[in-house]
Design an enzyme around this catalytic site. Structure first.
Site, PDB file in Angstrom:
ATOM      1  N   ARG A  99      68.501 -17.829  54.184  1.00  0.00           N
ATOM      2  CA  ARG A  99      69.514 -16.779  54.172  1.00  0.00           C
ATOM      3  C   ARG A  99      69.059 -15.672  53.230  1.00  0.00           C
ATOM      4  O   ARG A  99      68.502 -15.929  52.158  1.00  0.00           O
ATOM      5  CB  ARG A  99      70.868 -17.316  53.705  1.00  0.00           C
ATOM      6  CG  ARG A  99      71.552 -18.251  54.691  1.00  0.00           C
ATOM      7  CD  ARG A  99      72.048 -17.507  55.913  1.00  0.00           C
ATOM      8  NE  ARG A  99      72.812 -18.370  56.815  1.00  0.00           N
ATOM      9  CZ  ARG A  99      72.286 -19.064  57.821  1.00  0.00           C
ATOM     10  NH1 ARG A  99      70.973 -18.994  58.033  1.00  0.00           N
ATOM     11  NH2 ARG A  99      73.051 -19.799  58.604  1.00  0.00           N
TER      12      ARG A  99
ATOM     13  N   GLU B 269      72.512  -7.878  60.013  1.00  0.00           N
ATOM     14  CA  GLU B 269      71.954  -8.303  61.300  1.00  0.00           C
ATOM     15  C   GLU B 269      72.936  -7.947  62.417  1.00  0.00           C
ATOM     16  O   GLU B 269      74.130  -8.225  62.285  1.00  0.00           O
ATOM     17  CB  GLU B 269      71.678  -9.811  61.290  1.00  0.00           C
ATOM     18  CG  GLU B 269      70.606 -10.219  60.286  1.00  0.00           C
ATOM     19  CD  GLU B 269      70.302 -11.709  60.319  1.00  0.00           C
ATOM     20  OE1 GLU B 269      70.818 -12.410  61.219  1.00  0.00           O
ATOM     21  OE2 GLU B 269      69.562 -12.188  59.450  1.00  0.00           O
TER      22      GLU B 269
ATOM     23  N   HIS C 114      65.491 -13.176  63.141  1.00  0.00           N
ATOM     24  CA  HIS C 114      66.314 -14.388  62.999  1.00  0.00           C
ATOM     25  C   HIS C 114      66.107 -15.333  64.185  1.00  0.00           C
ATOM     26  O   HIS C 114      67.052 -15.750  64.864  1.00  0.00           O
ATOM     27  CB  HIS C 114      67.796 -14.025  62.871  1.00  0.00           C
ATOM     28  CG  HIS C 114      68.567 -15.057  62.096  1.00  0.00           C
ATOM     29  ND1 HIS C 114      69.627 -14.739  61.271  1.00  0.00           N
ATOM     30  CD2 HIS C 114      68.443 -16.417  62.033  1.00  0.00           C
ATOM     31  CE1 HIS C 114      70.117 -15.849  60.726  1.00  0.00           C
ATOM     32  NE2 HIS C 114      69.401 -16.873  61.180  1.00  0.00           N
TER      33      HIS C 114
END
Length: 325
Positions: A236, A264, A283
């Protein structure tokens, strides 16, 4: 009366994760409703959630609510279910163990590619840099001869350690919940964070975001990294002071491979997209065709266990919630 299962995934995500055979297995055991409408949870016994499911409304888990199980097809459930819901008896299961395999594989790939500067060489070759100039670039580094620091002995951290062992590299691990004996059993040396940052050639992040870990790699920690260190983040972005890490990469002091960002989707003008010394991916560390299918199958298995009164294999207990990702 059959139990009601609300599958609260968007159509696209549901098709990617839940095969028709998985939905058929659910439908053979329960009344299945496909909807993301939060109001449907008032009449649901079980809710299957995903990355695109909005947070559960309080009415679904307050005292007297019908909902008994949330089966999450992803990892972290913190954005979906508050601790108060578990305190009131709601049970929660998720597939972090499935995701860990894919993320660990991606982390090791990122470590090797980063050490060998594979993306840099490939980009320069495509741009037309002369072969002789490419051959004269500084060579990469052999993973076997590096010290790799694993921050967080989570499922993914442990899976990453398991995959690193055959390479013969020295591994340090920092996790305040991990005993020295357990670290040794994983094939790593226990270390506090300052020592890990001081000694590691590679730092790979696998910790959950908790009050105690948010910003754990701040500006001072970035400054403490060894010159030329490689930082890999598949966990993260909140674990790291992104501005400090980006600045260190721009100065050539460290190199970074990151799959996670504060915002994001990453805006088109975000400096992470084009920063020197950085390889950024969107991601995708957990995203493989096989993993998606397994996410759905394992989730359905958990729902069927619950309906049959059998123990869940991937339950997030109230005690585990406080330290889970």
């Amino acid at each position: 009366m059959s139990a009601r299962v609300v599958v609260a995934l968007g159509d696209d995500l549901r098709r990617r994760i839940l095969r028709d055979t998985d939905l058929d297995r659910l439908a053979a055991a329960a009344d299945v409703v496909l909807t993301r409408d939060p109001a449907a949870l008032d009449a649901a016994d079980i809710c299957v959630t995903g990355w695109d499911t909005p947070p559960l409304p309080p009415s679904s888990y307050m005292d007297g609510a019908r909902l008994r199980l949330v089966a999450h097809t992803g990892g972290s459930v913190r954005h979906l279910v508050p601790a108060a819901a578990l305190d009131r008896g709601l049970r929660v299961t998720q597939v972090a163990a499935v995701l860990a395999e894919a993320v660990a594989e991606f982390a090791v790939m990122s470590i090797i590619a980063g050490l060998r500067d594979a993306v840099g060489f490939a980009t320069a070759l495509r741009s037309g840099e002369p072969w002789a100039d490419l051959a004269a670039r500084p060579p990469g580094r052999l993973l076997r001869d590096q010290t790799v620091g694993i921050v967080g002995a989570s499922r993914t951290g442990r899976a990453t350690l398991h995959r690193l062992r055959p390479f013969g590299c020295r591994c340090l691990v920092y996790d305040p919940y991990l005993s020295a004996a357990d670290a040794t059993a994983l094939g790593a040396e226990p270390a506090d964070l300052p020592r890990l940052l001081r000694e590691a050639d590679v730092v790979t992040l696998h910790a959950p975001v908790l009050p105690s870990t948010r910003g754990m790699i701040g500006a001072a920690e970035v400054a403490a990294l060894r010159p030329g260190a490689l930082v890999v983040n598949t966990a993260r972005s909140a674990l790291v002071d992104g501005a400090a890490l980006l600045a260190a990469a721009a100065r050539g002091r460290v190199r970074v491979v990151t799959d996670v960002f504060d915002t994001e989707p990453l805006p088109a003008d975000d400096p992470w997209r084009r920063a020197d010394g950085v390889v950024a991916t969107p991601h995708i560390a957990a995203l493989t065709a096989e993993t998606l299918r397994e996410q759905g199958a394992v989730t359905v298995d958990e729902v069927l266990r619950f309906l049959a009164g059998r123990p869940l294999e991937h339950e997030i207990t109230r005690a585990a919630y406080d330290t889970a990702a």
